[in-house]
Motif scaffolding. Structure first.
Motif, PDB file in Angstrom:
ATOM      1  N   UNK A 181     -47.127  26.826 -28.479  1.00  0.00           N
ATOM      2  CA  UNK A 181     -46.283  25.878 -29.212  1.00  0.00           C
ATOM      3  C   UNK A 181     -45.978  24.639 -28.386  1.00  0.00           C
ATOM      4  N   UNK A 182     -46.326  24.681 -27.088  1.00  0.00           N
ATOM      5  CA  UNK A 182     -46.129  23.522 -26.230  1.00  0.00           C
ATOM      6  C   UNK A 182     -47.342  22.625 -26.129  1.00  0.00           C
ATOM      7  N   UNK A 183     -48.429  22.952 -26.832  1.00  0.00           N
ATOM      8  CA  UNK A 183     -49.623  22.108 -26.810  1.00  0.00           C
ATOM      9  C   UNK A 183     -49.286  20.678 -27.233  1.00  0.00           C
ATOM     10  N   UNK A 184     -50.016  19.715 -26.667  1.00  0.00           N
ATOM     11  CA  UNK A 184     -49.875  18.323 -27.099  1.00  0.00           C
ATOM     12  C   UNK A 184     -50.837  18.130 -28.259  1.00  0.00           C
ATOM     13  N   UNK A 185     -50.315  18.077 -29.455  1.00  0.00           N
ATOM     14  CA  UNK A 185     -51.137  18.047 -30.656  1.00  0.00           C
ATOM     15  C   UNK A 185     -51.718  16.654 -30.898  1.00  0.00           C
ATOM     16  N   UNK A 186     -52.789  16.576 -31.697  1.00  0.00           N
ATOM     17  CA  UNK A 186     -53.340  15.259 -32.045  1.00  0.00           C
ATOM     18  C   UNK A 186     -52.263  14.345 -32.616  1.00  0.00           C
ATOM     19  N   UNK A 187     -52.207  13.121 -32.101  1.00  0.00           N
ATOM     20  CA  UNK A 187     -51.215  12.155 -32.555  1.00  0.00           C
ATOM     21  C   UNK A 187     -49.894  12.217 -31.819  1.00  0.00           C
ATOM     22  N   UNK A 188     -49.735  13.189 -30.922  1.00  0.00           N
ATOM     23  CA  UNK A 188     -48.478  13.322 -30.193  1.00  0.00           C
ATOM     24  C   UNK A 188     -48.523  12.623 -28.842  1.00  0.00           C
ATOM     25  N   UNK A 189     -47.340  12.264 -28.348  1.00  0.00           N
ATOM     26  CA  UNK A 189     -47.158  11.720 -27.005  1.00  0.00           C
ATOM     27  C   UNK A 189     -46.215  12.647 -26.254  1.00  0.00           C
ATOM     28  N   UNK A 190     -46.604  13.062 -25.060  1.00  0.00           N
ATOM     29  CA  UNK A 190     -45.801  14.009 -24.279  1.00  0.00           C
ATOM     30  C   UNK A 190     -45.271  13.342 -23.019  1.00  0.00           C
ATOM     31  N   UNK A 191     -43.982  13.503 -22.769  1.00  0.00           N
ATOM     32  CA  UNK A 191     -43.344  13.006 -21.554  1.00  0.00           C
ATOM     33  C   UNK A 191     -42.792  14.198 -20.769  1.00  0.00           C
ATOM     34  N   UNK A 192     -42.214  13.922 -19.624  1.00  0.00           N
ATOM     35  CA  UNK A 192     -41.615  14.986 -18.832  1.00  0.00           C
ATOM     36  C   UNK A 192     -42.435  15.399 -17.631  1.00  0.00           C
ATOM     37  N   UNK A 193     -43.639  14.834 -17.470  1.00  0.00           N
ATOM     38  CA  UNK A 193     -44.451  15.089 -16.287  1.00  0.00           C
ATOM     39  C   UNK A 193     -44.025  14.098 -15.195  1.00  0.00           C
ATOM     40  N   UNK A 194     -43.635  14.579 -14.042  1.00  0.00           N
ATOM     41  CA  UNK A 194     -43.160  13.675 -12.986  1.00  0.00           C
ATOM     42  C   UNK A 194     -43.350  14.304 -11.622  1.00  0.00           C
ATOM     43  N   UNK A 195     -43.542  13.434 -10.620  1.00  0.00           N
ATOM     44  CA  UNK A 195     -43.703  13.859  -9.236  1.00  0.00           C
ATOM     45  C   UNK A 195     -42.837  12.958  -8.360  1.00  0.00           C
ATOM     46  N   UNK A 196     -42.085  13.563  -7.433  1.00  0.00           N
ATOM     47  CA  UNK A 196     -41.271  12.813  -6.486  1.00  0.00           C
ATOM     48  C   UNK A 196     -41.890  12.899  -5.100  1.00  0.00           C
ATOM     49  N   UNK A 197     -42.022  11.743  -4.448  1.00  0.00           N
ATOM     50  CA  UNK A 197     -42.540  11.668  -3.085  1.00  0.00           C
ATOM     51  C   UNK A 197     -41.449  11.189  -2.140  1.00  0.00           C
ATOM     52  N   UNK A 198     -41.566  11.574  -0.884  1.00  0.00           N
ATOM     53  CA  UNK A 198     -40.792  10.936   0.166  1.00  0.00           C
ATOM     54  C   UNK A 198     -41.577   9.700   0.575  1.00  0.00           C
ATOM     55  N   UNK A 199     -41.063   8.526   0.248  1.00  0.00           N
ATOM     56  CA  UNK A 199     -41.851   7.302   0.402  1.00  0.00           C
ATOM     57  C   UNK A 199     -42.561   6.992  -0.896  1.00  0.00           C
ATOM     58  N   UNK A 200     -43.724   6.367  -0.801  1.00  0.00           N
ATOM     59  CA  UNK A 200     -44.485   6.022  -1.997  1.00  0.00           C
ATOM     60  C   UNK A 200     -45.973   6.031  -1.685  1.00  0.00           C
TER      61      UNK A 200
END
Length: 285
Positions: free
Chosen positions: A126-145
């Protein structure tokens, strides 16, 4: 060289060339297939940086996996700057890699290489990104850049076990700042307070003010917000632009100074960011 040996040598060479050609061609022509991945960068306190990713699925297939720093065409990982405090021995530090609901993250390593890739997979269909959908919430934090988190390749896997790959698309973000424009009396103990909402970022932002806190700083009694009702939808504020919101405030006689603190959110390109502001107002009572 013996003629039979020559024929055998040429045959092996031809077969190797043919296999290499077919393999290279299949990787190189792996299309983005109407999928794109946008990335935005935000500086945090303590010298840290968060990179947020938005997966846009305009294909005809559902997406079940998303990998960052995965050069599928050449079969190599690309990230040599690691998520905050990550190591092979310690694993992922809580909060350093964020995932949407029903998705889990892994850092994938390759023997003999310092480069890694980050893979998100869903743990529930049920968490699949279906056709036509936009998914957010993916993120990565670095020390520095690291520009690797802005310019690397991505790969997604579809529900039918095919894949698509491409380069990240960097997007700008809004940056909301609030300031006191004016305060004018509006009858007995009532004041019209105008707040300027400015976007000092590089992208249009859809602004919502969710909370306003009023506090008496000089005098006695409580300052209260009469209108507007909250949350207040400010709407789109263009990059470099500004707009004004009006507050009707009740400040009892004797209150000469009070503070205003706002909290809200701004949406842009599928990314939701929080903002806050504060001002001091004088009633001259």
């Amino acid at each position: 060289m013996n003629r039979k040996l020559k024929i055998f040598f040429y045959s092996i060479t031809t077969v190797i060339f043919f296999v290499t050609f077919i393999t290279t061609k299949s990787f190189a022509q792996l299309p983005a297939n109407n999928v794109s991945v946008n990335v935005s960068k935000t500086s945090l306190s303590g010298g840290k940086t968060i990179y947020q990713y938005t997966v846009v699925n305009n294909s005809s297939q559902r997406i079940v996996s998303f990998s960052l720093g995965s050069d599928y065409a050449h079969g190599v990982s690309e990230l040599t700057s690691y998520p905050d405090s990550w190591s092979v021995d310690n694993g992922i530090k809580p909060g350093s890699i964020l995932s949407p609901t029903k998705w889990d993250a892994l850092v994938l390593t390759t023997e003999g290489s310092a480069a890694v890739e980050i893979q998100w997979s869903n743990n529930d269909p049920s968490g699949d990104i279906l056709p036509g959908q936009t998914a957010t919430g993916f993120a990565v934090t670095l020390q520095g850049q690291s520009n690797q988190y802005l310019n690397s390749h991505w790969t997604v896997v579809f529900g039918n076990a095919t894949a698509a790959s491409g380069l990240l698309t960097q997007i700008g973000l809004p940056r909301i700042a609030l300031s006191l424009e004016s305060i004018l009396p509006q009858g007995s103990n009532m004041f019209n307070v105008k707040i300027t909402v400015a976007n000092n970022g590089s992208a249009v932002g859809n602004v919502t003010v969710s909370n306003i806190i009023l506090k008496t700083l000089a005098g006695s009694g409580d300052v209260t917000l009469v209108s507007p009702s909250l949350p207040l939808t400010v709407g789109n504020v263009p990059a470099g632009g500004k707009t004004t919101i009006s507050l009707l405030v009740n400040a009892p006689q004797g209150i000469s100074k009070f503070s205003i603190a706002e909290q809200g959110s701004v949406n842009a390109n599928g990314v939701k960011l929080a903002f806050s502001g504060s001002q001091v107002a004088y009633t001259k009572q």
